[in-house]
Design an enzyme around this catalytic site. Structure first.
Site, PDB file in Angstrom:
ATOM      1  CG  ASN A  99      -8.885   2.500   0.835  1.00 15.75           C
ATOM      2  OD1 ASN A  99      -7.665   2.643   0.938  1.00 15.75           O
ATOM      3  ND2 ASN A  99      -9.484   1.346   1.078  1.00 15.75           N
ATOM      4  CG  ASP A 127      -7.413  -0.381  -2.023  1.00 16.78           C
ATOM      5  OD1 ASP A 127      -7.033   0.456  -1.189  1.00 16.78           O
ATOM      6  OD2 ASP A 127      -7.196  -1.591  -1.882  1.00 16.78           O
ATOM      7  CD  GLU A 140      -3.263  -0.396   0.408  1.00 18.01           C
ATOM      8  OE1 GLU A 140      -3.116   0.658  -0.264  1.00 18.01           O
ATOM      9  OE2 GLU A 140      -4.321  -1.050   0.416  1.00 18.01           O
TER      10      GLU A 140
END
Length: 301
Positions: free
Chosen positions: A147, A197, A17
């Site tokens: 997100n 996301d 991430e």
């Protein structure tokens, strides 16, 4: 349009991430949240480095003076890259073990925003902003999974999503004050079969979004219309960021196994970090967090 995809690292992340490019050092940083690692790559030398975090890490942003800002499980911290030491900047009081910090990013003025989420995706999350003077503000509550945090090129619009809503919100964002707590729906990802996301904004204002449930990366115009959609190099792309010497490379993190049971890749390249070149558009340099007083444990609503 012809573009090229390549592997940056052969080491798979469990929960890749939050990629961020440091234009001064010309290094890429990102996290493996489940493994509690912050990682870096120097493309000029091909070297990699990592720092162990004291708890699960959700996101990072650039700091001043050889530091990164990190959203760890229980709060916002500064990481000294030379020593590996973490210093707390803000922790909610009391700390709730059912909540952790997730997606975060600096705004154009160098203030760190980071959203929290319920560890079981319960609607317990908030969106916090920490500035260099130590002031902490809360902009949104009742979030399942924070997100898609990113900002328009002029900094006047903040994009943010609760992934389970499958929509990206747009907030009017003042350079000095808090963003309006009212928002409009900028992008609806429901018709594409996925929640959003991680996301980033390019120099032209296009919003690049990882559609994790369908293994694609989409670019939307600010009015919410779809410009293009490309197949990601693996089935669970998690976040994107522009980098490289000319900011024309799109770096893509991905997931192998998030550890929560909600995201487990079936692709042999799950968790690999990729680079995409030749997209015909580039990004903007990321702001650094301003140095200031340590935040007090006070939530301002």
């Amino acid at each position: 349009m012809s573009f090229r995809m390549s592997r940056v690292s052969d080491q798979a992340d469990f929960l890749g991430e939050s990629p961020v490019w440091d234009s001064q050092r010309r290094h890429l940083y990102w996290v493996d949240g489940f493994s509690r690692l912050i990682r870096s790559h120097d493309p000029a030398t091909g070297t990699f480095r990592s720092w162990q975090t004291p708890s699960m890490v959700g996101s990072i942003a650039l700091g001043a003076g050889g530091t990164l800002i990190a959203g760890l499980a229980d709060g916002m911290y500064s990481l000294d890259l030379a020593t590996g030491a973490f210093s707390p900047l803000f922790r909610p009081d009391p700390v709730d073990p059912a909540i952790r910090f997730n997606d975060g990013k600096n705004d154009r003025q160098g203030r760190f925003l980071c959203g929290t989420m319920g560890v079981h995706a319960d609607p317990l999350g908030k969106l916090y902003r920490l500035d260099g003077s130590g002031r902490v503000e809360v902009f949104a509550t009742g979030i399942h999974i924070s997100n898609a945090l990113c900002f328009s090129p002029d900094g006047a619009t903040m994009y943010f999503a609760d992934s389970l809503e499958r929509k990206i919100r747009a907030y009017d964002y003042s350079t000095d004050d808090a963003p309006s707590k009212g928002y409009r729906i900028a992008i609806d990802t429901e018709p594409y079969g996925s929640g959003p996301d991680g996301a980033t904004v390019d120099a032209e204002g296009g919003i690049w979004v990882c559609l994790i449930q369908i293994g694609k990366i989409a670019r939307f115009f600010p009015d919410g219309s779809l410009d293009r959609m490309i197949d990601a190099p693996t089935d669970m792309p998690s976040c994107v960021a522009f980098g490289g010497p000319d900011l024309a490379t799109l770096f893509v993190t991905s997931i192998k196994d998030s550890g929560s049971g909600r995201a487990i890749s079936k692709h042999p390249d799950g968790g690999i970090l990729f680079a995409i070149d030749g997209l015909g558009v580039g990004g903007l340099p990321e702001a650094r967090f301003g140095q200031g007083a340590v935040a007090t444990n006070m939530e301002q609503t």
